[in-house]
Design a protein around this motif. Structure first.
Motif, PDB file in Angstrom:
ATOM      1  N   ILE A 117      -8.913  -2.957  20.859  1.00 27.06           N
ATOM      2  CA  ILE A 117      -9.100  -3.281  19.447  1.00 27.06           C
ATOM      3  C   ILE A 117      -7.833  -2.926  18.683  1.00 27.06           C
ATOM      4  O   ILE A 117      -7.267  -1.847  18.857  1.00 27.06           O
ATOM      5  CB  ILE A 117     -10.308  -2.525  18.866  1.00 27.06           C
ATOM      6  N   ASP A 118      -7.401  -3.829  17.845  1.00 28.51           N
ATOM      7  CA  ASP A 118      -6.206  -3.654  17.029  1.00 28.51           C
ATOM      8  C   ASP A 118      -6.641  -3.714  15.571  1.00 28.51           C
ATOM      9  O   ASP A 118      -7.030  -4.770  15.080  1.00 28.51           O
ATOM     10  CB  ASP A 118      -5.209  -4.774  17.334  1.00 28.51           C
ATOM     11  N   LEU A 119      -6.604  -2.567  14.857  1.00 31.25           N
ATOM     12  CA  LEU A 119      -7.093  -2.493  13.484  1.00 31.25           C
ATOM     13  C   LEU A 119      -5.947  -2.254  12.515  1.00 31.25           C
ATOM     14  O   LEU A 119      -5.157  -1.325  12.699  1.00 31.25           O
ATOM     15  CB  LEU A 119      -8.114  -1.365  13.344  1.00 31.25           C
ATOM     16  N   THR A 120      -5.877  -3.082  11.487  1.00 30.01           N
ATOM     17  CA  THR A 120      -4.855  -2.929  10.454  1.00 30.01           C
ATOM     18  C   THR A 120      -5.521  -2.762   9.102  1.00 30.01           C
ATOM     19  O   THR A 120      -6.417  -3.535   8.747  1.00 30.01           O
ATOM     20  CB  THR A 120      -3.912  -4.151  10.422  1.00 30.01           C
ATOM     21  N   ASN A 121      -5.090  -1.766   8.354  1.00 30.67           N
ATOM     22  CA  ASN A 121      -5.639  -1.520   7.023  1.00 30.67           C
ATOM     23  C   ASN A 121      -4.820  -2.303   6.003  1.00 30.67           C
ATOM     24  O   ASN A 121      -3.722  -1.902   5.622  1.00 30.67           O
ATOM     25  CB  ASN A 121      -5.601  -0.025   6.711  1.00 30.67           C
ATOM     26  N   HIS A 122      -5.372  -3.432   5.539  1.00 24.82           N
ATOM     27  CA  HIS A 122      -4.685  -4.263   4.554  1.00 24.82           C
ATOM     28  C   HIS A 122      -5.095  -3.920   3.127  1.00 24.82           C
ATOM     29  O   HIS A 122      -4.617  -4.561   2.185  1.00 24.82           O
ATOM     30  CB  HIS A 122      -4.981  -5.742   4.823  1.00 24.82           C
ATOM     31  N   SER A 123      -5.973  -2.929   2.961  1.00 24.22           N
ATOM     32  CA  SER A 123      -6.413  -2.558   1.621  1.00 24.22           C
ATOM     33  C   SER A 123      -5.437  -1.556   1.010  1.00 24.22           C
ATOM     34  O   SER A 123      -4.444  -1.170   1.639  1.00 24.22           O
ATOM     35  CB  SER A 123      -7.819  -1.947   1.681  1.00 24.22           C
ATOM     36  N   ASN A 124      -5.726  -1.120  -0.206  1.00 24.25           N
ATOM     37  CA  ASN A 124      -4.883  -0.110  -0.858  1.00 24.25           C
ATOM     38  C   ASN A 124      -5.549   1.260  -0.841  1.00 24.25           C
ATOM     39  O   ASN A 124      -5.173   2.154  -1.590  1.00 24.25           O
ATOM     40  CB  ASN A 124      -4.567  -0.521  -2.304  1.00 24.25           C
ATOM     41  N   LYS A 125      -6.561   1.417   0.014  1.00 22.19           N
ATOM     42  CA  LYS A 125      -7.268   2.688   0.131  1.00 22.19           C
ATOM     43  C   LYS A 125      -7.287   3.138   1.594  1.00 22.19           C
ATOM     44  O   LYS A 125      -7.167   2.319   2.507  1.00 22.19           O
ATOM     45  CB  LYS A 125      -8.711   2.551  -0.379  1.00 22.19           C
ATOM     46  N   VAL A 126      -7.462   4.447   1.785  1.00 21.38           N
ATOM     47  CA  VAL A 126      -7.608   4.969   3.137  1.00 21.38           C
ATOM     48  C   VAL A 126      -8.921   4.465   3.727  1.00 21.38           C
ATOM     49  O   VAL A 126      -9.954   4.484   3.063  1.00 21.38           O
ATOM     50  CB  VAL A 126      -7.602   6.512   3.126  1.00 21.38           C
ATOM     51  N   GLN A 127      -8.868   3.981   4.965  1.00 23.83           N
ATOM     52  CA  GLN A 127     -10.054   3.468   5.642  1.00 23.83           C
ATOM     53  C   GLN A 127     -10.453   4.413   6.773  1.00 23.83           C
ATOM     54  O   GLN A 127      -9.608   4.932   7.492  1.00 23.83           O
ATOM     55  CB  GLN A 127      -9.781   2.069   6.210  1.00 23.83           C
ATOM     56  N   LYS A 128     -11.744   4.637   6.907  1.00 23.87           N
ATOM     57  CA  LYS A 128     -12.255   5.565   7.912  1.00 23.87           C
ATOM     58  C   LYS A 128     -12.909   4.807   9.061  1.00 23.87           C
ATOM     59  O   LYS A 128     -13.579   3.806   8.835  1.00 23.87           O
ATOM     60  CB  LYS A 128     -13.260   6.529   7.287  1.00 23.87           C
ATOM     61  N   LEU A 129     -12.704   5.299  10.277  1.00 25.04           N
ATOM     62  CA  LEU A 129     -13.399   4.739  11.421  1.00 25.04           C
ATOM     63  C   LEU A 129     -13.734   5.847  12.397  1.00 25.04           C
ATOM     64  O   LEU A 129     -13.074   6.894  12.427  1.00 25.04           O
ATOM     65  CB  LEU A 129     -12.569   3.665  12.125  1.00 25.04           C
ATOM     66  N   THR A 130     -14.791   5.639  13.170  1.00 23.70           N
ATOM     67  CA  THR A 130     -15.226   6.591  14.183  1.00 23.70           C
ATOM     68  C   THR A 130     -15.059   5.947  15.552  1.00 23.70           C
ATOM     69  O   THR A 130     -15.559   4.845  15.793  1.00 23.70           O
ATOM     70  CB  THR A 130     -16.688   6.993  13.972  1.00 23.70           C
ATOM     71  N   LEU A 131     -14.353   6.647  16.443  1.00 19.46           N
ATOM     72  CA  LEU A 131     -14.105   6.124  17.776  1.00 19.46           C
ATOM     73  C   LEU A 131     -15.297   6.404  18.691  1.00 19.46           C
ATOM     74  O   LEU A 131     -16.234   7.116  18.321  1.00 19.46           O
ATOM     75  CB  LEU A 131     -12.831   6.745  18.354  1.00 19.46           C
ATOM     76  N   GLU A 132     -15.240   5.844  19.872  1.00 23.31           N
ATOM     77  CA  GLU A 132     -16.348   5.927  20.826  1.00 23.31           C
ATOM     78  C   GLU A 132     -16.739   7.365  21.133  1.00 23.31           C
ATOM     79  O   GLU A 132     -17.918   7.678  21.301  1.00 23.31           O
ATOM     80  CB  GLU A 132     -15.954   5.211  22.116  1.00 23.31           C
ATOM     81  N   ASP A 133     -15.761   8.277  21.187  1.00 23.62           N
ATOM     82  CA  ASP A 133     -16.034   9.663  21.562  1.00 23.62           C
ATOM     83  C   ASP A 133     -16.484  10.524  20.391  1.00 23.62           C
ATOM     84  O   ASP A 133     -16.696  11.726  20.553  1.00 23.62           O
ATOM     85  CB  ASP A 133     -14.783  10.275  22.195  1.00 23.62           C
ATOM     86  N   GLY A 134     -16.602   9.937  19.203  1.00 25.23           N
ATOM     87  CA  GLY A 134     -16.981  10.690  18.022  1.00 25.23           C
ATOM     88  C   GLY A 134     -15.810  11.165  17.186  1.00 25.23           C
ATOM     89  O   GLY A 134     -15.999  11.718  16.094  1.00 25.23           O
ATOM     90  N   SER A 135     -14.584  10.981  17.665  1.00 31.25           N
ATOM     91  CA  SER A 135     -13.404  11.338  16.876  1.00 31.25           C
ATOM     92  C   SER A 135     -13.306  10.438  15.651  1.00 31.25           C
ATOM     93  O   SER A 135     -13.687   9.271  15.693  1.00 31.25           O
ATOM     94  CB  SER A 135     -12.129  11.195  17.720  1.00 31.25           C
ATOM     95  N   GLU A 136     -12.794  10.994  14.559  1.00 31.15           N
ATOM     96  CA  GLU A 136     -12.685  10.249  13.313  1.00 31.15           C
ATOM     97  C   GLU A 136     -11.220  10.032  12.946  1.00 31.15           C
ATOM     98  O   GLU A 136     -10.379  10.906  13.159  1.00 31.15           O
ATOM     99  CB  GLU A 136     -13.406  10.991  12.184  1.00 31.15           C
ATOM    100  N   VAL A 137     -10.942   8.861  12.398  1.00 31.32           N
ATOM    101  CA  VAL A 137      -9.591   8.507  11.996  1.00 31.32           C
ATOM    102  C   VAL A 137      -9.621   8.014  10.558  1.00 31.32           C
ATOM    103  O   VAL A 137     -10.483   7.205  10.186  1.00 31.32           O
ATOM    104  CB  VAL A 137      -8.990   7.408  12.896  1.00 31.32           C
ATOM    105  N   GLN A 138      -8.704   8.509   9.745  1.00 27.31           N
ATOM    106  CA  GLN A 138      -8.515   8.009   8.386  1.00 27.31           C
ATOM    107  C   GLN A 138      -7.178   7.274   8.358  1.00 27.31           C
ATOM    108  O   GLN A 138      -6.120   7.894   8.399  1.00 27.31           O
ATOM    109  CB  GLN A 138      -8.536   9.154   7.375  1.00 27.31           C
ATOM    110  N   LEU A 139      -7.246   5.956   8.317  1.00 31.91           N
ATOM    111  CA  LEU A 139      -6.067   5.110   8.439  1.00 31.91           C
ATOM    112  C   LEU A 139      -5.531   4.760   7.055  1.00 31.91           C
ATOM    113  O   LEU A 139      -6.246   4.205   6.224  1.00 31.91           O
ATOM    114  CB  LEU A 139      -6.408   3.842   9.208  1.00 31.91           C
ATOM    115  N   ASN A 140      -4.260   5.074   6.822  1.00 28.52           N
ATOM    116  CA  ASN A 140      -3.647   4.802   5.525  1.00 28.52           C
ATOM    117  C   ASN A 140      -3.347   3.313   5.353  1.00 28.52           C
ATOM    118  O   ASN A 140      -3.296   2.563   6.327  1.00 28.52           O
ATOM    119  CB  ASN A 140      -2.353   5.609   5.386  1.00 28.52           C
ATOM    120  N   PRO A 141      -3.161   2.871   4.103  1.00 27.22           N
ATOM    121  CA  PRO A 141      -2.798   1.464   3.870  1.00 27.22           C
ATOM    122  C   PRO A 141      -1.544   1.071   4.645  1.00 27.22           C
ATOM    123  O   PRO A 141      -0.652   1.893   4.892  1.00 27.22           O
ATOM    124  CB  PRO A 141      -2.555   1.424   2.351  1.00 27.22           C
ATOM    125  N   ASN A 142      -1.495  -0.209   5.030  1.00 23.62           N
ATOM    126  CA  ASN A 142      -0.360  -0.777   5.763  1.00 23.62           C
ATOM    127  C   ASN A 142      -0.100  -0.067   7.088  1.00 23.62           C
ATOM    128  O   ASN A 142       1.046   0.056   7.532  1.00 23.62           O
ATOM    129  CB  ASN A 142       0.909  -0.749   4.897  1.00 23.62           C
TER     130      ASN A 142
END
Length: 331
Positions: A110-135
């Motif tokens: 999976i290739d995820l890109t944050n095109h918004s102007n806000k931090v986006q959150k996602l949870t991976l398969e193992d339960g780890s959390e990622v806060q992806l910054n814009p761009n």
């Protein structure tokens, strides 16, 4: 990771130039592709397909075949080249994900890109959390491998990793690799920036330069809370330091823990060390009998140090990840 980048990774794999983490990444993808097969091939069919596959691989990526490579992986590579890559991208609305599929084949990355102007959150398969910054872009497998949890980052993200001592979490950012078991940290790795930065909030992080030679790690450091490292891309230097605004890692058990009355300087610094997990060094015997009285609760670290130093006639400076106190001391 886009089509071109993944093609490059496959070419590195077939040339025997991948790091252990990259090898695990490709082979995990291969296993995912193989699990989608509908029926096994006979021996003669396998031999015929092997010849056709290597001819296709040579035409596509321009390399010589290595007969020791597994047929399953060769088949997966050709399937990828022929079918293309599926990826995902965020739309401006943080509540929705838009799936863009180049092909109907789901090959597991999976290739995820944050095109918004806000931090986006996602949870991976193992339960780890990622806060992806814009761009910023993160690439990861739908299902992690047996030995590592490997992801690729371009841009900036904060990671909160689910602890798993048996399966380290590995983040690739250009020429720098960050490896953890379970912790929280921020990585800044923008393509146009001259340096990559890793900042640790909790736990312990191993940061090292990627090398082609297996079982070899060079130019690396171990980071603990309130520490950071800057990797200069041009000079290949790794420079450890402290974060700009250190935060208390171990909260005081009692509200009065950072209230002192005629406390020796060494005791004050030891309390600060326990709170921030930062090392302090006194450079002169002139402070041996210095004491401090004051309430420094709920103040930023640098303000606390300024008040303490003023009381004992000292100055301080940061050298790497250690803070040194020096001066004429108490009379």
């Amino acid at each position: 990771m886009n089509q071109f980048e993944f093609d490059q990774l496959l070419e590195k794999y077939l040339n025997g130039e991948c790091t252990p983490e990259e090898i695990a990444f490709v082979e995990q993808w291969s296993e995912n592709m193989l699990s989608m097969a509908t029926s096994p091939l006979s021996v003669s069919e396998q031999q015929q397909m092997e010849t056709q596959l290597w001819e296709k691989i040579q035409q596509t990526v321009g390399i010589k075949p290595f007969r020791w490579k597994p047929l399953a992986l060769a088949a997966s590579i050709v399937l990828l080249i022929g079918l293309g890559i599926k990826w995902y991208t965020w739309q401006d609305s943080p509540e929705h994900l838009i799936r863009e599929s180049i092909a109907s084949s789901n090959w597991g990355v999976i290739d995820l890109t944050n095109h918004s102007n806000k931090v986006q959150k996602l949870t991976l398969e193992d339960g780890s959390e990622v806060q992806l910054n814009p761009n910023s872009t993160i690439s990861y497998p739908e299902h992690f491998g047996q030995k590592t949890r490997t992801v690729y980052l371009k841009g900036e993200a904060f990671f909160s990793i689910k602890r798993n001592p048996a399966k380290p979490f590995v983040v690739h950012t250009g020429e720098l690799v960050t490896e953890v078991l379970g912790t929280s940290f921020t990585i800044k790795s923008y393509e146009n920036a001259k340096a990559i930065e890793v900042l640790v909030r909790t736990g312990k992080v191993s940061v090292y330069e990627r090398t082609k030679a297996e079982n070899t790690r060079k130019n690396g450091v171990i980071l603990t809370p309130n520490q950071k490292v800057i990797f200069e891309k041009e000079s290949k230097k790794i420079i450890p330091s402290l974060v700009e605004e250190p935060v208390v890692i171990v909260p005081p058990v009692q509200p009065t823990q950072l209230i002192f009355e005629d406390a020796h300087l060494s005791q004050v610094l030891q309390r600060l060390k326990e709170s921030y997990m930062i090392d302090f060094e006194i450079e002169s015997d002139a402070f041996e009998h210095c004491v401090f009285t004051g309430d420094i609760n709920d103040l930023p670290l640098h303000t606390q140090l300024n008040l303490v130093c003023k009381a004992v006639n000292a100055s301080y400076e940061q050298r790497g990840t250690v803070i040194f106190l020096y001066g004429s001391g108490c009379k």
